[in-house]
Design an enzyme around this catalytic site. Structure first.
Site, PDB file in Angstrom:
ATOM      1  N   LYS A  33       0.791  -1.210  -0.079  1.00 33.08           N
ATOM      2  CA  LYS A  33       0.042   0.078   0.046  1.00 33.08           C
ATOM      3  C   LYS A  33       1.028   1.032  -0.013  1.00 33.08           C
ATOM      4  O   LYS A  33       1.841   1.355   0.910  1.00 33.08           O
ATOM      5  CB  LYS A  33      -0.813   0.154   1.380  1.00 33.08           C
ATOM      6  CG  LYS A  33      -1.867   1.289   1.326  1.00 33.08           C
ATOM      7  CD  LYS A  33      -2.802   1.123   2.507  1.00 33.08           C
ATOM      8  CE  LYS A  33      -2.355   1.734   3.562  1.00 33.08           C
ATOM      9  NZ  LYS A  33      -2.384   3.200   3.692  1.00 33.08           N
ATOM     10  N   ASP A  61      -3.582   4.290  -2.100  1.00 30.47           N
ATOM     11  CA  ASP A  61      -4.546   4.798  -0.951  1.00 30.47           C
ATOM     12  C   ASP A  61      -4.565   6.239  -1.105  1.00 30.47           C
ATOM     13  O   ASP A  61      -3.881   6.962  -0.403  1.00 30.47           O
ATOM     14  CB  ASP A  61      -3.892   4.371   0.458  1.00 30.47           C
ATOM     15  CG  ASP A  61      -5.040   4.521   1.393  1.00 30.47           C
ATOM     16  OD1 ASP A  61      -6.051   5.016   1.180  1.00 30.47           O
ATOM     17  OD2 ASP A  61      -4.775   4.501   2.563  1.00 30.47           O
ATOM     18  N   LYS A  63      -7.681   8.080  -1.312  1.00 30.51           N
ATOM     19  CA  LYS A  63      -8.876   8.765  -0.748  1.00 30.51           C
ATOM     20  C   LYS A  63      -9.623   9.786  -1.603  1.00 30.51           C
ATOM     21  O   LYS A  63      -9.648  10.777  -0.962  1.00 30.51           O
ATOM     22  CB  LYS A  63      -8.812   8.917   0.843  1.00 30.51           C
ATOM     23  CG  LYS A  63      -8.364   7.886   1.515  1.00 30.51           C
ATOM     24  CD  LYS A  63      -8.439   8.207   3.099  1.00 30.51           C
ATOM     25  CE  LYS A  63      -7.918   6.866   3.963  1.00 30.51           C
ATOM     26  NZ  LYS A  63      -6.352   6.344   3.866  1.00 30.51           N
ATOM     27  N   ASP A  66     -13.924  14.663  -4.879  1.00 31.68           N
ATOM     28  CA  ASP A  66     -14.252  15.834  -5.602  1.00 31.68           C
ATOM     29  C   ASP A  66     -15.431  15.691  -6.383  1.00 31.68           C
ATOM     30  O   ASP A  66     -16.282  14.916  -6.169  1.00 31.68           O
ATOM     31  CB  ASP A  66     -12.833  16.196  -6.472  1.00 31.68           C
ATOM     32  CG  ASP A  66     -12.686  17.540  -6.672  1.00 31.68           C
ATOM     33  OD1 ASP A  66     -13.697  18.157  -6.917  1.00 31.68           O
ATOM     34  OD2 ASP A  66     -11.532  18.027  -6.782  1.00 31.68           O
ATOM     35  N   THR A 116     -11.499   6.284  10.787  1.00 34.10           N
ATOM     36  CA  THR A 116     -11.749   5.885  12.010  1.00 34.10           C
ATOM     37  C   THR A 116     -11.291   6.751  13.047  1.00 34.10           C
ATOM     38  O   THR A 116     -11.349   6.643  14.172  1.00 34.10           O
ATOM     39  CB  THR A 116     -10.908   4.286  12.267  1.00 34.10           C
ATOM     40  OG1 THR A 116      -9.568   4.770  11.495  1.00 34.10           O
ATOM     41  CG2 THR A 116     -11.649   3.329  11.439  1.00 34.10           C
ATOM     42  N   ARG A 209       3.405  -0.305  10.435  1.00 36.01           N
ATOM     43  CA  ARG A 209       4.550  -0.212  11.586  1.00 36.01           C
ATOM     44  C   ARG A 209       4.766  -1.524  12.197  1.00 36.01           C
ATOM     45  O   ARG A 209       5.964  -1.810  12.363  1.00 36.01           O
ATOM     46  CB  ARG A 209       4.025   0.769  12.586  1.00 36.01           C
ATOM     47  CG  ARG A 209       4.162   2.348  12.167  1.00 36.01           C
ATOM     48  CD  ARG A 209       3.250   3.303  12.813  1.00 36.01           C
ATOM     49  NE  ARG A 209       1.904   2.752  12.961  1.00 36.01           N
ATOM     50  CZ  ARG A 209       0.931   3.780  13.459  1.00 36.01           C
ATOM     51  NH1 ARG A 209       1.503   4.836  14.238  1.00 36.01           N
ATOM     52  NH2 ARG A 209      -0.385   3.699  13.243  1.00 36.01           N
TER      53      ARG A 209
HETATM   54  O1  C5P Z   1       1.194   1.206  10.663  1.00 36.38           O
HETATM   55  P1  C5P Z   1      -0.254   0.632  10.631  1.00 36.38           P
HETATM   56  O2  C5P Z   1      -0.204  -0.804  10.741  1.00 36.38           O
HETATM   57  O3  C5P Z   1      -1.069   1.243  11.960  1.00 36.38           O
HETATM   58  O4  C5P Z   1      -0.659   1.260   9.297  1.00 36.38           O
HETATM   59  C1  C5P Z   1      -1.939   1.080   8.942  1.00 36.38           C
HETATM   60  C2  C5P Z   1      -2.103   1.814   7.500  1.00 36.38           C
HETATM   61  O5  C5P Z   1      -3.448   1.797   7.180  1.00 36.38           O
HETATM   62  C3  C5P Z   1      -1.612   3.251   7.572  1.00 36.38           C
HETATM   63  O6  C5P Z   1      -1.200   3.548   6.040  1.00 36.38           O
HETATM   64  C4  C5P Z   1      -2.805   3.931   7.817  1.00 36.38           C
HETATM   65  O7  C5P Z   1      -2.858   5.343   7.187  1.00 36.38           O
HETATM   66  C5  C5P Z   1      -3.976   3.150   7.009  1.00 36.38           C
HETATM   67  N1  C5P Z   1      -5.251   3.119   7.719  1.00 36.38           N
HETATM   68  C6  C5P Z   1      -5.507   3.031   8.953  1.00 36.38           C
HETATM   69  N2  C5P Z   1      -6.920   3.207   9.495  1.00 36.38           N
HETATM   70  C7  C5P Z   1      -7.963   3.363   8.548  1.00 36.38           C
HETATM   71  C8  C5P Z   1      -7.640   3.873   7.317  1.00 36.38           C
HETATM   72  C9  C5P Z   1      -6.265   3.322   6.927  1.00 36.38           C
HETATM   73  O8  C5P Z   1      -4.649   2.850   9.808  1.00 36.38           O
HETATM   74  N3  C5P Z   1      -8.945   3.542   9.106  1.00 36.38           N
END
Ligand code: C5P
Length: 229
Positions: A33, A61, A63, A66, A116, A209
């Protein structure tokens, strides 16, 4: 081909770091992603390179939101990059425009329901209609899927509820906020393990992460894959 239910979020500072991480992960990870944060630091070039030279699947991603004509034009342009997944906001006019823009390409249009990070106070400040946030998430998911979205992005807590919607039959559910048992939560509050997210109806999980910040990203990715298997 490794298990493409795992999508690794390349939330590293720039495309070079992203490429190095993907090379480190090698054949272990097949789906990445790339988000808005990397758009100005070579994200599209990275998407192209991972796709064309490394045979990886790509989730962009963005999002998008428009007027319909602009979404359609943006998606038509992005469709040239041979992407696998692209996110737009789940407003029906946006979803319909994105589907027109993608033309005959395979790229899946995934709808974001309600971010979220937003709570009821945020929705009030944006003048969004009253009601429980989770009910609004389900309503937006149903509307986006009816408008032609190929799937939705959902938190682990929402995945099972969305999977139960009649509109979700045959559609994709992609779930971020996934944490292997014992992993640091970071700023994620509502999390599930990889296995639980899949049991709740997710087709793909997004993990960032816990993998890219790990001392050994490849060991961390393998641990997630082992949990899925
Ligand atoms: O590092 P982590 O596992 O938290 O990353 C989750 C990924 O999913 C990040 O790129 C974050 O921006 C994305 N994301 C999220 N929650 C959402 C939508 C997208 O954590 N509701």
């Amino acid at each position: 081909m490794s298990d493409d239910r795992l999508i690794v979020a390349l939330d590293v500072p720039n495309a070079l770091d992203g490429l190095q991480l993907a090379e480190t992960l090698g054949d272990t990870v097949s789906f990445y992603k790339i988000g808005l944060g990397m758009l100005t630091t070579g994200g599209l070039a990275l998407a192209n390179e991972l796709k064309q030279d490394h045979g990886k699947r790509i989730f962009l991603d963005m999002k998008l939101f428009d007027i319909g004509a602009t979404v359609e034009a943006a998606v038509r342009g992005l469709a040239q990059f041979d992407l696998d997944f692209l996110t737009v906001h789940g407003d029906p006019h946006v979803v319909r425009a994105a589907q027109i823009g993608k033309g005959g390409k395979e790229m899946k249009i995934l709808a974001v329901t309600i971010l979220t990070s937003l709570d009821r106070d945020d929705l009030n400040a944006s003048c969004l209609k009253p009601g429980d946030v989770q009910d609004l998430v389900l309503e937006r998911a149903a509307n986006a899927l009816s408008a032609g979205a190929d799937g939705v992005i959902a938190s682990p807590q929402e995945a099972a509820l969305i999977r139960a919607l009649p509109e979700a039959a045959g559609k994709l559910i992609v779930t971020p906020g996934v944490r292997p048992a014992g992993a640091a939560l970071g700023d994620q509050k509502r999390v599930a393990t990889p296995a639980q997210a899949i049991l709740d109806g997710a087709d793909h999980i997004v993990v960032g992460r816990p993998i890219w910040q790990a001392t050994s990203p490849i060991a961390a990715a393998k641990a997630v894959l082992a949990e899925l298997a």
